[in-house]
Write a protein that holds these residues in place. Structure first.
Motif, PDB file in Angstrom:
ATOM      1  N   UNK A  78       7.792   8.874 -18.990  1.00  0.00           N
ATOM      2  CA  UNK A  78       8.985   9.317 -18.288  1.00  0.00           C
ATOM      3  C   UNK A  78       8.610  10.352 -17.236  1.00  0.00           C
ATOM      4  N   UNK A  79       9.037  10.112 -16.015  1.00  0.00           N
ATOM      5  CA  UNK A  79       8.720  11.043 -14.943  1.00  0.00           C
ATOM      6  C   UNK A  79       7.321  10.875 -14.384  1.00  0.00           C
ATOM      7  N   UNK A  80       6.593   9.862 -14.888  1.00  0.00           N
ATOM      8  CA  UNK A  80       5.240   9.633 -14.404  1.00  0.00           C
ATOM      9  C   UNK A  80       5.226   8.961 -13.044  1.00  0.00           C
ATOM     10  N   UNK A  81       4.049   8.711 -12.554  1.00  0.00           N
ATOM     11  CA  UNK A  81       3.875   8.135 -11.219  1.00  0.00           C
ATOM     12  C   UNK A  81       3.710   6.624 -11.341  1.00  0.00           C
ATOM     13  N   UNK A  82       4.477   5.908 -10.550  1.00  0.00           N
ATOM     14  CA  UNK A  82       4.321   4.458 -10.467  1.00  0.00           C
ATOM     15  C   UNK A  82       3.925   4.113  -9.038  1.00  0.00           C
ATOM     16  N   UNK A  83       3.478   2.882  -8.856  1.00  0.00           N
ATOM     17  CA  UNK A  83       3.043   2.501  -7.513  1.00  0.00           C
ATOM     18  C   UNK A  83       2.907   1.005  -7.379  1.00  0.00           C
ATOM     19  N   UNK A  84       2.417   0.587  -6.250  1.00  0.00           N
ATOM     20  CA  UNK A  84       2.231  -0.830  -5.991  1.00  0.00           C
ATOM     21  C   UNK A  84       1.946  -1.067  -4.523  1.00  0.00           C
ATOM     22  N   UNK A  85       1.883  -2.325  -4.165  1.00  0.00           N
ATOM     23  CA  UNK A  85       1.632  -2.656  -2.770  1.00  0.00           C
ATOM     24  C   UNK A  85       2.174  -4.048  -2.469  1.00  0.00           C
ATOM     25  N   UNK A  86       2.401  -4.274  -1.203  1.00  0.00           N
ATOM     26  CA  UNK A  86       2.818  -5.588  -0.716  1.00  0.00           C
ATOM     27  C   UNK A  86       1.961  -5.940   0.486  1.00  0.00           C
ATOM     28  N   UNK A  87       1.405  -7.130   0.479  1.00  0.00           N
ATOM     29  CA  UNK A  87       0.560  -7.601   1.574  1.00  0.00           C
ATOM     30  C   UNK A  87       1.156  -8.893   2.126  1.00  0.00           C
TER      31      UNK A  87
END
Length: 293
Positions: A193-202
């Motif tokens: 909870x409250x952590x960092x999420x991420x990702x990408x789109x190419x």
């Protein structure tokens, strides 16, 4: 001569076996065949054939090229360089080995190591893929036996015309007037909870215009690469075509106006289009279609 140098990699298991009675090896897809000299052990590596002989310093390596004899001669006079630390220079006059082949001695660095080489360039008389053969060792260990084995190997090559004009035309019709789109996305959710999420789109696109020019871009570009950047009568980013690659497969060739050339291996498997093994989608209409002004 264009030479493939990435030679000091981990050797891969050979995809063929050769009896020591000098059987002819045939690659139907490439339209060529050859005989391994007696006593030499072959391995397939880096899209080529590596030969070594127990007790003899050095190696022989053969790979394909798409040059004619005049192009081979022009390139042979230039330093042979790559980004892996190779810098070889011709140290004597070029030799004519026959109507379709040339050779020369080179010395310098081969992937960062001192080397002396005897390089043979063979033109394919049928107009298909030719062959480059390099015999190399440390300068003080280079032997006449190594050079003679390379010449024997070169003289064994036979070429058969590969007719792919119908297949090339089929691919041209299939891709002309299309936007080819590659898409990839990844999302990494937070593990707390409250952590960092991420990702990408190419997203990458290649517009293949019926007039023979192309434009390409990606989702991070402000505008399509090449659009509005030409102050001449040249259209698009460059020209496109379907050509036979040095691996014997058909490739999409993108040649930009600055002279840079990119190749994409073409495959159509289970009604899906692949460029260099990556899935692309074909679109021809609306906002997903090609920009061919």
């Amino acid at each position: 001569m264009k030479v493939v140098f990435l030679l000091f990699l981990v050797f891969f298991t050979s995809l063929f076996t050769i009896a020591q009675e000098s059987k002819r090896v045939t690659y139907d897809q490439l339209g060529l065949s050859f005989v391994i000299p007696l006593g030499w052990q072959p391995q397939e590596i880096n899209q080529g054939i590596l030969l070594q002989k127990p007790g003899l310093a050095g190696f022989i390596f053969a790979s394909t090229h798409d040059q004619n004899l005049e192009e081979l001669k022009a390139d042979a006079l230039k330093p042979l360089q790559d980004e892996q630390g190779t810098n070889l220079k011709l140290i004597d006059n070029l030799q004519d080995l026959g109507a379709h082949s040339i050779a020369g001695y080179y010395q310098g660095l081969l992937e960062g190591s001192p080397a002396k080489c005897y390089i043979i360039g063979i033109e394919n008389p049928t107009g298909g893929l030719g062959v480059t053969i390099i015999a190399a060792s440390q300068p003080d260990l280079f032997s006449e036996q190594l050079r003679e084995a390379a010449i024997e190997f070169a003289s064994s090559f036979q070429f058969q015309k590969i007719e792919k004009s119908a297949e090339i035309q089929e691919w041209r019709s299939f891709l002309s007037g299309m936007r080819l789109t590659y898409m990839e996305s990844y999302n990494s959710p937070s593990t707390s909870v409250g952590g960092i999420s991420g990702g990408y789109n190419i997203k990458r696109t290649i517009d293949l215009c019926p007039q023979g020019y192309f434009n390409s871009g990606n989702s991070s570009s402000i505008q399509m690469d090449g659009l509005g950047m030409n102050n001449s009568n040249q259209k698009g980013q460059g020209t496109w075509d379907i050509v036979l690659g040095t691996d014997g497969m058909l490739h999409l060739e993108l040649k930009d106006h600055a002279g840079e050339i990119r190749y994409y291996r073409l495959e159509y498997i289970d009604q899906k289009l692949y460029l260099n093994g990556e899935r692309y989608f074909r679109n021809s209409d609306g906002s997903d279609g090609p920009i061919c002004n």
